[in-house]
Design an enzyme around this catalytic site. Structure first.
Site, PDB file in Angstrom:
ATOM      1  N   ASN A  65       0.812  -1.216   0.000  1.00 19.76           N
ATOM      2  CA  ASN A  65       0.000   0.000   0.000  1.00 19.76           C
ATOM      3  C   ASN A  65       0.847   1.269   0.000  1.00 19.76           C
ATOM      4  O   ASN A  65       0.402   2.314  -0.472  1.00 19.76           O
ATOM      5  CB  ASN A  65      -0.962  -0.017   1.191  1.00 19.76           C
ATOM      6  CG  ASN A  65      -2.056  -1.058   1.023  1.00 19.76           C
ATOM      7  OD1 ASN A  65      -2.356  -1.478  -0.095  1.00 19.76           O
ATOM      8  ND2 ASN A  65      -2.654  -1.487   2.123  1.00 19.76           N
ATOM      9  N   ASP A 102      -9.985  -5.313  -5.483  1.00 18.23           N
ATOM     10  CA  ASP A 102     -10.738  -6.351  -4.783  1.00 18.23           C
ATOM     11  C   ASP A 102     -12.233  -6.068  -4.808  1.00 18.23           C
ATOM     12  O   ASP A 102     -12.661  -4.918  -4.708  1.00 18.23           O
ATOM     13  CB  ASP A 102     -10.302  -6.435  -3.319  1.00 18.23           C
ATOM     14  CG  ASP A 102      -8.924  -7.055  -3.168  1.00 18.23           C
ATOM     15  OD1 ASP A 102      -8.579  -7.887  -4.023  1.00 18.23           O
ATOM     16  OD2 ASP A 102      -8.212  -6.706  -2.223  1.00 18.23           O
ATOM     17  N   ASP A 152      -7.421  -4.602   6.682  1.00 16.37           N
ATOM     18  CA  ASP A 152      -6.770  -5.643   5.890  1.00 16.37           C
ATOM     19  C   ASP A 152      -6.356  -6.850   6.719  1.00 16.37           C
ATOM     20  O   ASP A 152      -6.028  -7.901   6.170  1.00 16.37           O
ATOM     21  CB  ASP A 152      -5.539  -5.077   5.173  1.00 16.37           C
ATOM     22  CG  ASP A 152      -5.911  -4.235   3.962  1.00 16.37           C
ATOM     23  OD1 ASP A 152      -7.072  -4.312   3.533  1.00 16.37           O
ATOM     24  OD2 ASP A 152      -5.046  -3.505   3.451  1.00 16.37           O
ATOM     25  N   MET A 184     -15.779  -1.246   7.455  1.00 14.02           N
ATOM     26  CA  MET A 184     -15.487  -0.433   6.279  1.00 14.02           C
ATOM     27  C   MET A 184     -15.944  -1.032   4.954  1.00 14.02           C
ATOM     28  O   MET A 184     -16.272  -0.311   4.021  1.00 14.02           O
ATOM     29  CB  MET A 184     -13.981  -0.125   6.230  1.00 14.02           C
ATOM     30  CG  MET A 184     -13.550   0.744   7.405  1.00 14.02           C
ATOM     31  SD  MET A 184     -11.770   1.035   7.493  1.00 14.02           S
ATOM     32  CE  MET A 184     -11.502   2.074   6.073  1.00 14.02           C
ATOM     33  N   ARG A 240      -6.649  -0.759  -8.819  1.00 21.19           N
ATOM     34  CA  ARG A 240      -7.277   0.328  -8.078  1.00 21.19           C
ATOM     35  C   ARG A 240      -6.279   1.438  -7.734  1.00 21.19           C
ATOM     36  O   ARG A 240      -6.617   2.617  -7.718  1.00 21.19           O
ATOM     37  CB  ARG A 240      -7.916  -0.209  -6.796  1.00 21.19           C
ATOM     38  CG  ARG A 240      -8.634   0.887  -6.044  1.00 21.19           C
ATOM     39  CD  ARG A 240      -9.578   0.403  -4.983  1.00 21.19           C
ATOM     40  NE  ARG A 240     -10.258   1.555  -4.394  1.00 21.19           N
ATOM     41  CZ  ARG A 240     -11.292   2.177  -4.923  1.00 21.19           C
ATOM     42  NH1 ARG A 240     -11.795   1.758  -6.076  1.00 21.19           N
ATOM     43  NH2 ARG A 240     -11.834   3.224  -4.347  1.00 21.19           N
TER      44      ARG A 240
END
Length: 436
Positions: free
Chosen positions: A23, A121, A320, A342, A97
Protein backbone atom coordinates in the site's frame (compact mmCIF):
# COMPACT_ATOMS: atom_id res chain seq x y z
CA UNK A 1 -5.65 -19.94 -13.74
CA UNK A 2 -3.09 -20.90 -11.08
CA UNK A 3 -3.75 -23.20 -8.13
CA UNK A 4 -2.04 -23.94 -4.82
CA UNK A 5 -1.98 -27.48 -3.48
CA UNK A 6 -1.34 -27.41 0.26
CA UNK A 7 -0.63 -30.33 2.55
CA UNK A 8 -1.63 -28.99 5.94
CA UNK A 9 -1.02 -30.02 9.50
CA UNK A 10 2.75 -29.46 9.54
CA UNK A 11 4.65 -27.29 12.00
CA UNK A 12 6.84 -24.62 10.42
CA UNK A 13 10.11 -23.25 11.76
CA UNK A 14 12.59 -20.55 10.91
CA UNK A 15 12.57 -16.89 9.98
CA UNK A 16 10.80 -14.92 7.29
CA UNK A 17 11.48 -11.43 5.96
CA UNK A 18 8.44 -9.29 5.15
CA UNK A 19 8.29 -7.74 1.70
CA UNK A 20 8.08 -4.02 1.04
CA UNK A 21 4.69 -2.52 1.77
CA UNK A 22 2.22 -2.89 -1.09
CA UNK A 23 0.00 0.00 0.00
CA UNK A 24 2.97 2.31 0.38
CA UNK A 25 4.35 1.32 -3.01
CA UNK A 26 1.17 2.33 -4.83
CA UNK A 27 1.41 5.87 -3.39
CA UNK A 28 5.17 6.31 -3.70
CA UNK A 29 5.29 5.15 -7.32
CA UNK A 30 2.64 7.67 -8.36
CA UNK A 31 4.65 10.46 -6.72
CA UNK A 32 7.49 10.04 -9.27
CA UNK A 33 5.20 11.89 -11.72
CA UNK A 34 5.65 15.10 -9.70
CA UNK A 35 9.22 15.78 -10.86
CA UNK A 36 11.28 15.55 -14.06
CA UNK A 37 14.28 14.50 -11.97
CA UNK A 38 15.39 10.95 -11.09
CA UNK A 39 13.68 9.24 -8.14
CA UNK A 40 15.22 6.04 -6.74
CA UNK A 41 12.93 3.69 -4.80
CA UNK A 42 14.10 0.66 -2.82
CA UNK A 43 12.33 -2.34 -1.27
CA UNK A 44 9.62 -2.43 -3.92
CA UNK A 45 7.67 -5.70 -3.63
CA UNK A 46 7.63 -7.92 -6.73
CA UNK A 47 3.86 -8.42 -6.80
CA UNK A 48 1.20 -8.22 -9.49
CA UNK A 49 -0.48 -4.96 -8.41
CA UNK A 50 2.81 -3.07 -8.07
CA UNK A 51 4.20 -4.44 -11.34
CA UNK A 52 1.02 -3.35 -13.12
CA UNK A 53 1.51 0.19 -11.84
CA UNK A 54 5.18 0.22 -12.89
CA UNK A 55 4.10 -0.92 -16.37
CA UNK A 56 1.44 1.82 -16.46
CA UNK A 57 4.07 4.44 -15.58
CA UNK A 58 6.28 3.08 -18.38
CA UNK A 59 3.39 3.40 -20.83
CA UNK A 60 3.02 7.01 -19.68
CA UNK A 61 6.57 7.66 -20.82
CA UNK A 62 8.36 7.41 -17.45
CA UNK A 63 11.92 6.11 -17.90
CA UNK A 64 12.34 3.10 -15.62
CA UNK A 65 15.52 1.20 -14.82
CA UNK A 66 15.86 -1.75 -12.47
CA UNK A 67 19.12 -1.35 -10.54
CA UNK A 68 18.79 -4.29 -8.14
CA UNK A 69 16.30 -6.56 -6.42
CA UNK A 70 13.40 -4.34 -5.45
CA UNK A 71 15.28 -1.17 -6.48
CA UNK A 72 14.37 1.02 -9.46
CA UNK A 73 15.02 4.49 -10.79
CA UNK A 74 12.19 6.52 -12.31
CA UNK A 75 12.42 9.70 -14.39
CA UNK A 76 9.24 11.41 -15.58
CA UNK A 77 10.86 14.04 -17.80
CA UNK A 78 9.02 13.07 -21.00
CA UNK A 79 5.48 12.14 -19.92
CA UNK A 80 3.17 11.20 -22.81
CA UNK A 81 -0.09 12.96 -21.95
CA UNK A 82 -1.75 11.66 -25.13
CA UNK A 83 -1.63 8.16 -23.67
CA UNK A 84 -4.13 9.31 -21.01
CA UNK A 85 -6.87 9.59 -23.65
CA UNK A 86 -6.01 6.39 -25.52
CA UNK A 87 -8.03 3.17 -25.57
CA UNK A 88 -4.98 1.34 -24.20
CA UNK A 89 -4.99 3.53 -21.08
CA UNK A 90 -8.68 2.88 -20.53
CA UNK A 91 -7.85 -0.82 -20.37
CA UNK A 92 -4.60 -0.55 -18.39
CA UNK A 93 -6.00 1.84 -15.77
CA UNK A 94 -9.01 -0.36 -15.02
CA UNK A 95 -6.84 -3.29 -13.99
CA UNK A 96 -5.56 -1.71 -10.78
CA UNK A 97 -7.28 0.33 -8.08
CA UNK A 98 -4.03 2.08 -7.12
CA UNK A 99 -3.97 3.75 -10.54
CA UNK A 100 -6.37 6.37 -9.15
CA UNK A 101 -3.38 8.02 -7.44
CA UNK A 102 -1.78 9.13 -10.70
CA UNK A 103 -4.55 11.74 -11.04
CA UNK A 104 -3.32 14.16 -8.34
CA UNK A 105 0.31 14.31 -9.52
CA UNK A 106 -0.68 14.65 -13.20
CA UNK A 107 -3.19 17.40 -12.39
CA UNK A 108 -0.68 19.32 -10.27
CA UNK A 109 2.18 19.16 -12.75
CA UNK A 110 0.46 19.08 -16.15
CA UNK A 111 -2.97 20.58 -15.50
CA UNK A 112 -4.97 17.47 -16.25
CA UNK A 113 -5.47 13.97 -14.93
CA UNK A 114 -7.68 11.18 -16.26
CA UNK A 115 -8.51 7.70 -15.05
CA UNK A 116 -10.99 4.96 -15.96
CA UNK A 117 -13.02 3.53 -13.09
CA UNK A 118 -10.34 1.40 -11.40
CA UNK A 119 -10.65 -2.26 -10.43
CA UNK A 120 -9.22 -4.07 -7.40
CA UNK A 121 -10.74 -6.35 -4.78
CA UNK A 122 -14.48 -7.02 -4.81
CA UNK A 123 -14.91 -6.27 -1.12
CA UNK A 124 -17.73 -3.74 -1.28
CA UNK A 125 -18.27 -0.17 -2.41
CA UNK A 126 -15.14 1.94 -2.51
CA UNK A 127 -16.09 5.48 -3.34
CA UNK A 128 -13.85 7.90 -5.20
CA UNK A 129 -15.73 10.98 -4.00
CA UNK A 130 -13.04 11.99 -1.47
CA UNK A 131 -10.40 12.04 -4.20
CA UNK A 132 -12.32 14.22 -6.62
CA UNK A 133 -13.99 16.48 -4.05
CA UNK A 134 -10.53 17.31 -2.71
CA UNK A 135 -9.19 18.09 -6.18
CA UNK A 136 -12.27 20.21 -6.96
CA UNK A 137 -11.62 22.13 -3.71
CA UNK A 138 -8.16 22.92 -5.08
CA UNK A 139 -9.77 24.45 -8.17
CA UNK A 140 -10.01 21.55 -10.63
CA UNK A 141 -12.91 21.15 -13.04
CA UNK A 142 -14.38 17.65 -12.89
CA UNK A 143 -16.00 15.62 -15.65
CA UNK A 144 -17.26 12.05 -15.84
CA UNK A 145 -18.39 9.95 -18.79
CA UNK A 146 -20.97 7.49 -17.49
CA UNK A 147 -20.89 5.45 -20.71
CA UNK A 148 -17.13 4.94 -20.61
CA UNK A 149 -16.85 5.18 -16.80
CA UNK A 150 -14.01 7.63 -17.34
CA UNK A 151 -13.08 10.42 -14.91
CA UNK A 152 -11.21 13.62 -15.65
CA UNK A 153 -9.98 16.70 -13.78
CA UNK A 154 -8.39 19.79 -15.32
CA UNK A 155 -6.99 23.09 -13.99
CA UNK A 156 -4.64 25.81 -15.23
CA UNK A 157 -3.21 26.23 -11.70
CA UNK A 158 -4.40 24.69 -8.46
CA UNK A 159 -4.93 27.00 -5.50
CA UNK A 160 -4.52 26.07 -1.85
CA UNK A 161 -7.55 26.02 0.42
CA UNK A 162 -8.93 24.60 3.66
CA UNK A 163 -10.81 21.31 3.42
CA UNK A 164 -12.41 18.90 5.86
CA UNK A 165 -12.47 15.42 4.38
CA UNK A 166 -15.72 13.48 4.66
CA UNK A 167 -13.73 10.29 5.32
CA UNK A 168 -10.11 9.68 6.29
CA UNK A 169 -9.39 7.90 3.01
CA UNK A 170 -5.74 6.84 2.69
CA UNK A 171 -5.59 6.92 -1.10
CA UNK A 172 -7.82 10.01 -1.19
CA UNK A 173 -5.51 11.87 1.21
CA UNK A 174 -2.47 10.77 -0.81
CA UNK A 175 -4.00 12.05 -4.05
CA UNK A 176 -4.92 15.41 -2.55
CA UNK A 177 -1.50 15.82 -0.88
CA UNK A 178 0.30 15.11 -4.16
CA UNK A 179 -1.83 17.71 -5.90
CA UNK A 180 -1.50 20.32 -3.14
CA UNK A 181 2.32 20.28 -2.97
CA UNK A 182 2.46 22.14 -6.32
CA UNK A 183 -0.63 24.29 -5.71
CA UNK A 184 -0.44 28.05 -5.24
CA UNK A 185 -0.63 29.06 -1.56
CA UNK A 186 -1.45 27.02 1.52
CA UNK A 187 -3.66 23.94 1.76
CA UNK A 188 -5.01 22.55 5.03
CA UNK A 189 -6.39 19.00 5.01
CA UNK A 190 -8.34 18.13 8.16
CA UNK A 191 -9.46 14.55 8.88
CA UNK A 192 -6.53 13.43 6.76
CA UNK A 193 -5.47 9.80 6.91
CA UNK A 194 -2.30 9.39 8.98
CA UNK A 195 -1.20 5.78 8.26
CA UNK A 196 2.57 5.14 8.36
CA UNK A 197 2.53 4.69 4.58
CA UNK A 198 1.02 8.15 4.10
CA UNK A 199 3.63 9.51 6.51
CA UNK A 200 6.27 7.89 4.31
CA UNK A 201 4.80 9.65 1.26
CA UNK A 202 4.86 13.03 3.03
CA UNK A 203 8.45 12.54 4.21
CA UNK A 204 9.51 11.61 0.68
CA UNK A 205 7.76 14.68 -0.78
CA UNK A 206 9.45 16.91 1.81
CA UNK A 207 12.84 15.51 0.75
CA UNK A 208 11.86 16.39 -2.83
CA UNK A 209 11.31 20.01 -1.75
CA UNK A 210 7.66 20.04 -0.64
CA UNK A 211 6.59 21.86 2.53
CA UNK A 212 4.26 19.59 4.49
CA UNK A 213 3.78 19.93 8.25
CA UNK A 214 1.63 17.93 10.64
CA UNK A 215 2.91 14.61 9.28
CA UNK A 216 1.55 11.79 11.42
CA UNK A 217 -1.50 13.79 12.55
CA UNK A 218 -4.94 14.14 10.98
CA UNK A 219 -4.28 17.77 10.02
CA UNK A 220 -1.79 18.37 7.24
CA UNK A 221 -0.70 21.88 6.28
CA UNK A 222 0.92 22.17 2.86
CA UNK A 223 2.61 25.28 1.50
CA UNK A 224 2.75 24.93 -2.27
CA UNK A 225 6.08 25.12 -4.10
CA UNK A 226 6.93 25.78 -7.76
CA UNK A 227 8.66 22.45 -8.43
CA UNK A 228 10.03 19.29 -6.85
CA UNK A 229 13.34 17.50 -7.29
CA UNK A 230 14.56 13.92 -7.16
CA UNK A 231 15.22 11.80 -4.09
CA UNK A 232 15.97 8.30 -2.77
CA UNK A 233 13.31 6.43 -0.82
CA UNK A 234 13.18 3.06 0.94
CA UNK A 235 9.79 1.57 1.72
CA UNK A 236 8.66 0.14 5.04
CA UNK A 237 8.02 -3.59 5.51
CA UNK A 238 4.43 -4.61 4.80
CA UNK A 239 2.47 -4.59 8.08
CA UNK A 240 -0.28 -6.74 6.55
CA UNK A 241 2.23 -9.43 5.68
CA UNK A 242 3.70 -9.19 9.19
CA UNK A 243 0.25 -9.75 10.67
CA UNK A 244 -0.30 -12.65 8.27
CA UNK A 245 2.86 -14.39 9.50
CA UNK A 246 1.85 -13.88 13.15
CA UNK A 247 -1.46 -15.58 12.38
CA UNK A 248 0.25 -18.35 10.42
CA UNK A 249 2.60 -19.14 13.32
CA UNK A 250 -0.28 -19.37 15.81
CA UNK A 251 -2.53 -21.50 13.60
CA UNK A 252 0.22 -24.02 12.79
CA UNK A 253 1.67 -24.03 16.35
CA UNK A 254 4.99 -22.98 14.82
CA UNK A 255 7.98 -21.08 16.16
CA UNK A 256 8.68 -18.26 13.72
CA UNK A 257 10.80 -15.12 13.69
CA UNK A 258 9.64 -12.25 11.51
CA UNK A 259 12.66 -10.14 10.62
CA UNK A 260 13.03 -6.34 10.48
CA UNK A 261 9.39 -5.42 11.10
CA UNK A 262 9.83 -1.70 11.92
CA UNK A 263 8.12 -2.05 15.31
CA UNK A 264 7.46 1.67 15.66
CA UNK A 265 5.21 1.57 12.59
CA UNK A 266 3.06 -1.41 13.64
CA UNK A 267 0.69 0.55 15.87
CA UNK A 268 -1.75 -1.68 17.78
CA UNK A 269 -1.26 -4.74 15.55
CA UNK A 270 0.86 -6.67 18.13
CA UNK A 271 -1.57 -5.88 20.97
CA UNK A 272 -4.60 -7.07 18.97
CA UNK A 273 -2.95 -10.44 18.37
CA UNK A 274 -2.03 -10.58 22.06
CA UNK A 275 -5.73 -10.15 22.90
CA UNK A 276 -6.30 -13.37 20.97
CA UNK A 277 -3.85 -15.04 23.35
CA UNK A 278 -0.88 -15.10 20.98
CA UNK A 279 2.58 -14.47 22.42
CA UNK A 280 4.21 -11.71 20.37
CA UNK A 281 7.78 -11.10 21.56
CA UNK A 282 9.91 -8.10 20.57
CA UNK A 283 13.51 -9.05 19.83
CA UNK A 284 15.31 -5.95 18.63
CA UNK A 285 13.40 -5.03 15.48
CA UNK A 286 12.18 -8.62 15.00
CA UNK A 287 9.02 -10.38 16.15
CA UNK A 288 9.40 -13.83 17.68
CA UNK A 289 6.38 -16.12 17.93
CA UNK A 290 7.02 -19.20 20.09
CA UNK A 291 5.27 -22.48 19.28
CA UNK A 292 1.80 -22.36 20.88
CA UNK A 293 1.77 -26.07 21.74
CA UNK A 294 -1.00 -25.52 24.32
CA UNK A 295 -3.03 -23.24 22.07
CA UNK A 296 -4.04 -19.65 22.82
CA UNK A 297 -6.95 -18.12 24.72
CA UNK A 298 -8.99 -15.08 23.70
CA UNK A 299 -9.22 -12.38 26.36
CA UNK A 300 -12.51 -10.84 27.45
CA UNK A 301 -13.19 -7.18 28.09
CA UNK A 302 -12.68 -5.98 31.68
CA UNK A 303 -16.39 -6.45 32.48
CA UNK A 304 -16.26 -10.04 31.20
CA UNK A 305 -18.13 -9.38 27.96
CA UNK A 306 -17.08 -10.98 24.67
CA UNK A 307 -14.08 -9.43 22.96
CA UNK A 308 -14.88 -7.37 19.85
CA UNK A 309 -12.19 -6.65 17.25
CA UNK A 310 -13.12 -4.01 14.71
CA UNK A 311 -11.36 -1.96 12.08
CA UNK A 312 -10.86 1.80 12.16
CA UNK A 313 -8.72 4.44 10.45
CA UNK A 314 -5.15 4.61 11.75
CA UNK A 315 -4.14 4.42 14.54
CA UNK A 316 -7.03 1.96 14.77
CA UNK A 317 -6.76 -1.64 13.57
CA UNK A 318 -6.34 -2.01 9.82
CA UNK A 319 -9.26 -3.65 7.97
CA UNK A 320 -6.77 -5.64 5.89
CA UNK A 321 -5.95 -7.85 8.90
CA UNK A 322 -9.48 -8.64 10.07
CA UNK A 323 -9.66 -11.67 7.77
CA UNK A 324 -6.44 -13.00 9.35
CA UNK A 325 -7.75 -12.39 12.88
CA UNK A 326 -10.98 -14.20 12.03
CA UNK A 327 -9.14 -17.30 10.81
CA UNK A 328 -6.81 -17.31 13.84
CA UNK A 329 -9.83 -17.15 16.16
CA UNK A 330 -11.26 -20.39 14.72
CA UNK A 331 -8.70 -22.40 16.74
CA UNK A 332 -8.55 -20.23 19.86
CA UNK A 333 -10.07 -20.94 23.27
CA UNK A 334 -13.07 -18.67 23.61
CA UNK A 335 -15.15 -16.50 21.31
CA UNK A 336 -14.76 -13.16 19.57
CA UNK A 337 -16.94 -10.82 17.55
CA UNK A 338 -15.29 -9.56 14.35
CA UNK A 339 -16.78 -6.26 13.18
CA UNK A 340 -15.76 -5.26 9.65
CA UNK A 341 -17.08 -1.69 9.47
CA UNK A 342 -15.49 -0.43 6.28
CA UNK A 343 -16.34 -3.00 3.58
CA UNK A 344 -19.64 -4.82 3.42
CA UNK A 345 -18.51 -7.79 1.31
CA UNK A 346 -15.27 -8.71 3.00
CA UNK A 347 -16.64 -11.33 5.39
CA UNK A 348 -18.43 -13.40 2.78
CA UNK A 349 -15.45 -15.76 2.51
CA UNK A 350 -16.38 -17.26 5.90
CA UNK A 351 -18.66 -19.79 4.18
CA UNK A 352 -15.49 -21.55 3.03
CA UNK A 353 -14.18 -21.66 6.61
CA UNK A 354 -17.53 -23.02 7.80
CA UNK A 355 -17.25 -25.76 5.16
CA UNK A 356 -13.81 -26.56 6.64
CA UNK A 357 -15.45 -27.07 10.04
CA UNK A 358 -15.03 -23.65 11.65
CA UNK A 359 -17.73 -22.45 14.06
CA UNK A 360 -18.68 -19.04 12.71
CA UNK A 361 -21.98 -17.18 12.82
CA UNK A 362 -22.23 -14.55 10.10
CA UNK A 363 -24.51 -12.06 11.86
CA UNK A 364 -24.78 -9.68 8.90
CA UNK A 365 -22.45 -8.45 6.09
CA UNK A 366 -20.31 -6.59 8.64
CA UNK A 367 -20.18 -8.88 11.71
CA UNK A 368 -19.19 -12.47 12.43
CA UNK A 369 -18.99 -14.31 15.74
CA UNK A 370 -16.25 -16.95 15.94
CA UNK A 371 -16.36 -19.79 18.49
CA UNK A 372 -12.87 -21.26 18.72
CA UNK A 373 -12.13 -25.00 18.54
CA UNK A 374 -9.09 -24.83 20.86
CA UNK A 375 -7.43 -27.27 18.39
CA UNK A 376 -9.71 -30.07 19.69
CA UNK A 377 -11.14 -30.31 16.20
CA UNK A 378 -8.89 -29.49 13.24
CA UNK A 379 -10.14 -27.78 10.11
CA UNK A 380 -10.84 -30.09 7.16
CA UNK A 381 -8.92 -29.85 3.91
CA UNK A 382 -11.02 -28.84 0.90
CA UNK A 383 -11.03 -27.15 -2.50
CA UNK A 384 -11.76 -23.42 -2.49
CA UNK A 385 -11.34 -20.23 -4.50
CA UNK A 386 -9.63 -17.03 -3.38
CA UNK A 387 -12.09 -14.09 -3.69
CA UNK A 388 -9.62 -11.29 -2.85
CA UNK A 389 -6.06 -10.74 -1.60
CA UNK A 390 -6.71 -10.79 2.15
CA UNK A 391 -9.33 -13.54 2.11
CA UNK A 392 -6.93 -15.51 -0.08
CA UNK A 393 -4.08 -15.41 2.44
CA UNK A 394 -6.53 -16.22 5.24
CA UNK A 395 -7.72 -19.34 3.40
CA UNK A 396 -4.08 -20.27 2.77
CA UNK A 397 -3.35 -20.04 6.51
CA UNK A 398 -6.44 -22.16 7.21
CA UNK A 399 -5.28 -24.76 4.67
CA UNK A 400 -1.78 -24.92 6.20
CA UNK A 401 -3.33 -25.70 9.59
CA UNK A 402 -5.87 -28.24 8.27
CA UNK A 403 -5.29 -31.99 8.12
CA UNK A 404 -5.09 -33.28 4.55
CA UNK A 405 -4.50 -31.67 1.17
CA UNK A 406 -6.38 -28.50 0.22
CA UNK A 407 -6.59 -26.77 -3.14
CA UNK A 408 -6.90 -23.00 -3.53
CA UNK A 409 -7.86 -21.75 -6.98
CA UNK A 410 -7.63 -18.24 -8.41
CA UNK A 411 -4.31 -17.68 -6.63
CA UNK A 412 -3.68 -14.68 -8.88
CA UNK A 413 -5.58 -12.81 -6.17
CA UNK A 414 -2.96 -13.83 -3.60
CA UNK A 415 -0.10 -13.02 -6.00
CA UNK A 416 -1.48 -9.49 -6.29
CA UNK A 417 -0.35 -8.79 -2.73
CA UNK A 418 2.24 -11.40 -1.67
CA UNK A 419 5.66 -11.87 -3.28
CA UNK A 420 6.75 -15.44 -4.15
CA UNK A 421 4.63 -16.66 -1.27
CA UNK A 422 4.88 -20.39 -2.06
CA UNK A 423 8.67 -20.27 -2.32
CA UNK A 424 9.02 -18.31 0.93
CA UNK A 425 6.67 -20.62 2.81
CA UNK A 426 8.49 -23.72 1.59
CA UNK A 427 11.68 -22.23 3.04
CA UNK A 428 10.16 -22.48 6.53
CA UNK A 429 8.78 -25.98 6.02
CA UNK A 430 5.37 -25.53 4.40
CA UNK A 431 4.14 -28.23 2.01
CA UNK A 432 2.81 -26.01 -0.76
CA UNK A 433 2.96 -26.48 -4.52
CA UNK A 434 1.98 -24.09 -7.33
CA UNK A 435 0.15 -25.78 -10.19
CA UNK A 436 -0.35 -23.71 -13.35
Amino acid sequence: MGTFKIEGGHQLKGSIQPQGAKNEALQILCAVLLTPEVVTINNIPDIVDVNKLIKLLGNLGVKIEKIGKGSYTFQADEVDLEYLESDAFKVDGRGLRGSIMIVGPLLARFGKGYIPKPGGDKIGRRRLDTHFEGLINLGAKFRYSKEEQFYGVEADRLKGTYMLLEEASVTGTANIVMAAVLAEGQTTIYNAACEPYLQQLCKMLNRMGAKISGVGSNMLIIDGVESLGGTDHTMLPDMIEIGSWIGLAAMTKSELTIKNVSWNDLGIIPSVFRKLGITVEKQGDDIHIPAHTNGYEIQSFIDGSILTISDAPWPGFTPDLLSIVLVVATQARGSVLIHQKMFESRLFFVDKLIDMGAKIILCDPHRATVIGHDFKSTLKAMTMTSPDIRAGISLLIAALSAKGTSTIQNIEQIDRGYENIDERLRAIGAKIERVE
